[in-house]
Design a protein around this motif. Structure first.
Motif, PDB file in Angstrom:
ATOM      1  N   UNK A   1     -18.103 -21.005  32.242  1.00 21.98           N
ATOM      2  CA  UNK A   1     -17.066 -20.297  33.124  1.00 21.98           C
ATOM      3  C   UNK A   1     -15.934 -19.638  32.986  1.00 21.98           C
ATOM      4  N   UNK A   2     -15.548 -18.787  32.766  1.00 25.87           N
ATOM      5  CA  UNK A   2     -14.025 -18.036  33.376  1.00 25.87           C
ATOM      6  C   UNK A   2     -13.621 -17.525  34.056  1.00 25.87           C
ATOM      7  N   UNK A   3     -12.757 -16.739  34.843  1.00 25.30           N
ATOM      8  CA  UNK A   3     -12.598 -16.031  35.454  1.00 25.30           C
ATOM      9  C   UNK A   3     -11.084 -15.167  34.852  1.00 25.30           C
ATOM     10  N   UNK A   4     -11.102 -13.907  35.242  1.00 25.53           N
ATOM     11  CA  UNK A   4     -10.201 -13.646  35.296  1.00 25.53           C
ATOM     12  C   UNK A   4      -9.541 -12.468  35.655  1.00 25.53           C
ATOM     13  N   UNK A   5      -8.262 -11.643  36.932  1.00 31.56           N
ATOM     14  CA  UNK A   5      -7.781 -11.261  37.663  1.00 31.56           C
ATOM     15  C   UNK A   5      -7.252  -9.872  36.919  1.00 31.56           C
ATOM     16  N   UNK A   6      -7.885  -8.520  36.734  1.00 32.68           N
ATOM     17  CA  UNK A   6      -7.373  -7.936  36.440  1.00 32.68           C
ATOM     18  C   UNK A   6      -7.339  -6.655  37.524  1.00 32.68           C
ATOM     19  N   UNK A   7      -7.424  -5.277  36.664  1.00 30.07           N
ATOM     20  CA  UNK A   7      -6.959  -4.145  37.904  1.00 30.07           C
ATOM     21  C   UNK A   7      -8.297  -3.899  37.544  1.00 30.07           C
ATOM     22  N   UNK A   8      -9.396  -2.635  38.158  1.00 28.98           N
ATOM     23  CA  UNK A   8      -9.641  -1.832  37.654  1.00 28.98           C
ATOM     24  C   UNK A   8      -9.844  -0.795  38.748  1.00 28.98           C
ATOM     25  N   UNK A   9      -9.459   0.473  38.414  1.00 24.31           N
ATOM     26  CA  UNK A   9     -10.536   1.257  39.943  1.00 24.31           C
ATOM     27  C   UNK A   9     -11.631   0.963  40.615  1.00 24.31           C
TER      28      UNK A   9
ATOM     29  N   UNK B   1      -3.899   4.453  41.944  1.00 22.46           N
ATOM     30  CA  UNK B   1      -3.831   4.442  43.238  1.00 22.46           C
ATOM     31  C   UNK B   1      -4.131   2.500  42.862  1.00 22.46           C
ATOM     32  N   UNK B   2      -3.117   1.620  43.077  1.00 16.88           N
ATOM     33  CA  UNK B   2      -3.400   0.432  42.705  1.00 16.88           C
ATOM     34  C   UNK B   2      -3.664  -0.613  43.666  1.00 16.88           C
ATOM     35  N   UNK B   3      -4.450  -0.756  44.943  1.00 15.45           N
ATOM     36  CA  UNK B   3      -4.788  -1.137  46.209  1.00 15.45           C
ATOM     37  C   UNK B   3      -5.792  -1.876  45.844  1.00 15.45           C
ATOM     38  N   UNK B   4      -6.235  -2.713  44.889  1.00 14.64           N
ATOM     39  CA  UNK B   4      -6.998  -4.371  45.047  1.00 14.64           C
ATOM     40  C   UNK B   4      -6.228  -4.957  43.723  1.00 14.64           C
ATOM     41  N   UNK B   5      -7.302  -5.825  43.428  1.00 18.27           N
ATOM     42  CA  UNK B   5      -7.053  -7.132  42.519  1.00 18.27           C
ATOM     43  C   UNK B   5      -8.200  -7.287  42.033  1.00 18.27           C
ATOM     44  N   UNK B   6      -8.618  -7.193  41.112  1.00 19.80           N
ATOM     45  CA  UNK B   6     -10.863  -7.877  40.911  1.00 19.80           C
ATOM     46  C   UNK B   6     -10.514  -8.896  40.622  1.00 19.80           C
ATOM     47  N   UNK B   7     -11.302  -9.907  40.875  1.00 16.38           N
ATOM     48  CA  UNK B   7     -11.920 -11.067  39.558  1.00 16.38           C
ATOM     49  C   UNK B   7     -13.026 -10.126  39.167  1.00 16.38           C
ATOM     50  N   UNK B   8     -13.277 -10.846  37.314  1.00 19.83           N
ATOM     51  CA  UNK B   8     -14.411 -10.704  36.542  1.00 19.83           C
ATOM     52  C   UNK B   8     -14.703 -12.324  35.765  1.00 19.83           C
ATOM     53  N   UNK B   9     -15.364 -12.685  35.924  1.00 16.22           N
ATOM     54  CA  UNK B   9     -16.130 -13.603  35.370  1.00 16.22           C
ATOM     55  C   UNK B   9     -16.868 -13.526  33.884  1.00 16.22           C
ATOM     56  N   UNK B  10     -16.615 -14.507  33.275  1.00 10.79           N
ATOM     57  CA  UNK B  10     -17.593 -14.725  32.159  1.00 10.79           C
ATOM     58  C   UNK B  10     -18.404 -16.434  32.576  1.00 10.79           C
ATOM     59  N   UNK B  11     -20.013 -15.538  32.344  1.00  9.75           N
ATOM     60  CA  UNK B  11     -20.641 -16.529  31.931  1.00  9.75           C
ATOM     61  C   UNK B  11     -20.547 -17.210  31.579  1.00  9.75           C
ATOM     62  N   UNK B  12     -20.841 -16.722  30.429  1.00  5.94           N
ATOM     63  CA  UNK B  12     -20.624 -18.300  29.673  1.00  5.94           C
ATOM     64  C   UNK B  12     -20.050 -17.924  28.332  1.00  5.94           C
TER      65      UNK B  12
ATOM     66  N   UNK C   1     -20.882 -11.048  28.439  1.00  9.27           N
ATOM     67  CA  UNK C   1     -19.497  -9.363  28.759  1.00  9.27           C
ATOM     68  C   UNK C   1     -18.716 -10.227  29.870  1.00  9.27           C
ATOM     69  N   UNK C   2     -17.644  -9.857  29.855  1.00 12.82           N
ATOM     70  CA  UNK C   2     -17.363  -9.733  31.657  1.00 12.82           C
ATOM     71  C   UNK C   2     -17.543  -8.896  32.553  1.00 12.82           C
ATOM     72  N   UNK C   3     -17.535  -8.916  33.515  1.00 14.11           N
ATOM     73  CA  UNK C   3     -18.241  -8.331  34.613  1.00 14.11           C
ATOM     74  C   UNK C   3     -17.229  -8.536  36.264  1.00 14.11           C
ATOM     75  N   UNK C   4     -16.732  -8.311  36.556  1.00 13.60           N
ATOM     76  CA  UNK C   4     -16.445  -7.841  38.232  1.00 13.60           C
ATOM     77  C   UNK C   4     -17.546  -8.785  39.502  1.00 13.60           C
ATOM     78  N   UNK C   5     -16.676  -9.419  39.409  1.00 12.64           N
ATOM     79  CA  UNK C   5     -17.160 -10.207  40.725  1.00 12.64           C
ATOM     80  C   UNK C   5     -16.658  -9.950  42.485  1.00 12.64           C
ATOM     81  N   UNK C   6     -15.923  -9.879  42.488  1.00 11.35           N
ATOM     82  CA  UNK C   6     -15.737  -9.080  43.647  1.00 11.35           C
ATOM     83  C   UNK C   6     -13.931  -7.962  43.494  1.00 11.35           C
ATOM     84  N   UNK C   7     -14.054  -6.914  44.145  1.00 12.21           N
ATOM     85  CA  UNK C   7     -12.819  -6.467  44.979  1.00 12.21           C
ATOM     86  C   UNK C   7     -11.814  -6.846  46.182  1.00 12.21           C
TER      87      UNK C   7
END
Length: 235
Positions: A1-9, A202-213, A217-223
């Motif tokens: 599992x890997x995590x990434x901190x991204x911006x996405x609307x 508008x930059x109003x959130x941070x997104x946590x993405x996850x890569x399960x293996x 594909x990386x997917x939004x875990x939470x905003x």
């Protein structure tokens, strides 16, 4: 599992929906999407040239994918990310535009945004303690032989070469293109995205993405909402 901190609307933002259709996958739901019908560009051509950014989803990278350090758990990361986001006020990026970035295309601000660069630096620094050191294989996959001295120093210190002074906000829309492919992909991108690039972002959130293996594909875990209201909710 890997995590990434991204911006996405947000998921239902018109730009998010348009970019998800272009890339062929929605990073919030994980669902495949039908490529748009664009005159002069076949659906198979769009699919081929978006394969690399499709896996990552529509985003701007702030903290590149990382494995958690042995003493760190996902709940610890989530709690800290909520607090960090809540301690920073939302802000606006200048309107975005389609731009060539080396051999690929992406969305970048029309004019440089120093506030975003400083914010990205803060994210990298704040969450480095959550990151496991790069393995030898991960280090080699970063191709250090092709990096400049500052980029190599960033890779060694922060786990990614394009951070700090080397950071440039961008949201990738294609993989590497040959010059002959750029001649028809570039105008298609400009025509397709022009209705969605008319106002600041508008930059109003941070997104946590996850890569399960590895390779998944990386997917939004939470905003995680930014600003004082968010901070009060988690206090």
């Amino acid at each position: 599992m890997r995590y990434a901190i991204y911006f996405t609307p947000p998921a239902h933002d018109p730009l998010t929906l348009a970019a998800s259709q272009w890339l062929g996958r929605n990073a919030f739901s994980g669902d495949a999407t039908e490529p748009p019908a664009i005159r002069g560009v076949g659906l198979h051509e769009i699919s081929f040239h978006t394969a690399i950014p499709r896996r990552s989803g529509f985003h701007a990278a702030l903290k590149a994918p990382f494995r958690l350090a042995p003493e760190i758990s996902e709940p610890m990361l989530l709690r800290h990310l909520m607090r960090f986001a809540g301690s920073h006020e939302p802000f606006q990026l200048p309107p975005l535009e389609v731009a060539r970035l080396g051999n690929f295309f992406g969305l970048v601000p029309e004019i440089p945004c120093e506030r975003m660069r400083l914010f990205a630096c803060a994210v990298v620094q704040e969450f480095d303690v959550f990151r496991a050191p790069l393995s030898d294989a991960e280090f080699e996959r970063s191709d250090p032989g092709d990096l400049s001295a500052p980029q190599f120093a960033n890779l060694y210190r922060w786990g990614h070469p394009y951070v700090m002074d080397e950071f440039r906000f961008h949201m990738a829309l294609t993989g590497p293109l040959l010059p002959r492919d750029s001649t028809f992909i570039e105008p298609a991108l400009r025509d397709y995205f022009s209705p969605y690039l008319t106002k600041p972002v508008e930059v109003a959130n941070l997104a946590l993405f996850v890569e399960e293996e590895p390779g998944a594909p990386l997917q939004v875990h939470s905003l995680h909402p930014m600003g004082r209201v968010a901070a009060r909710k988690i206090a």
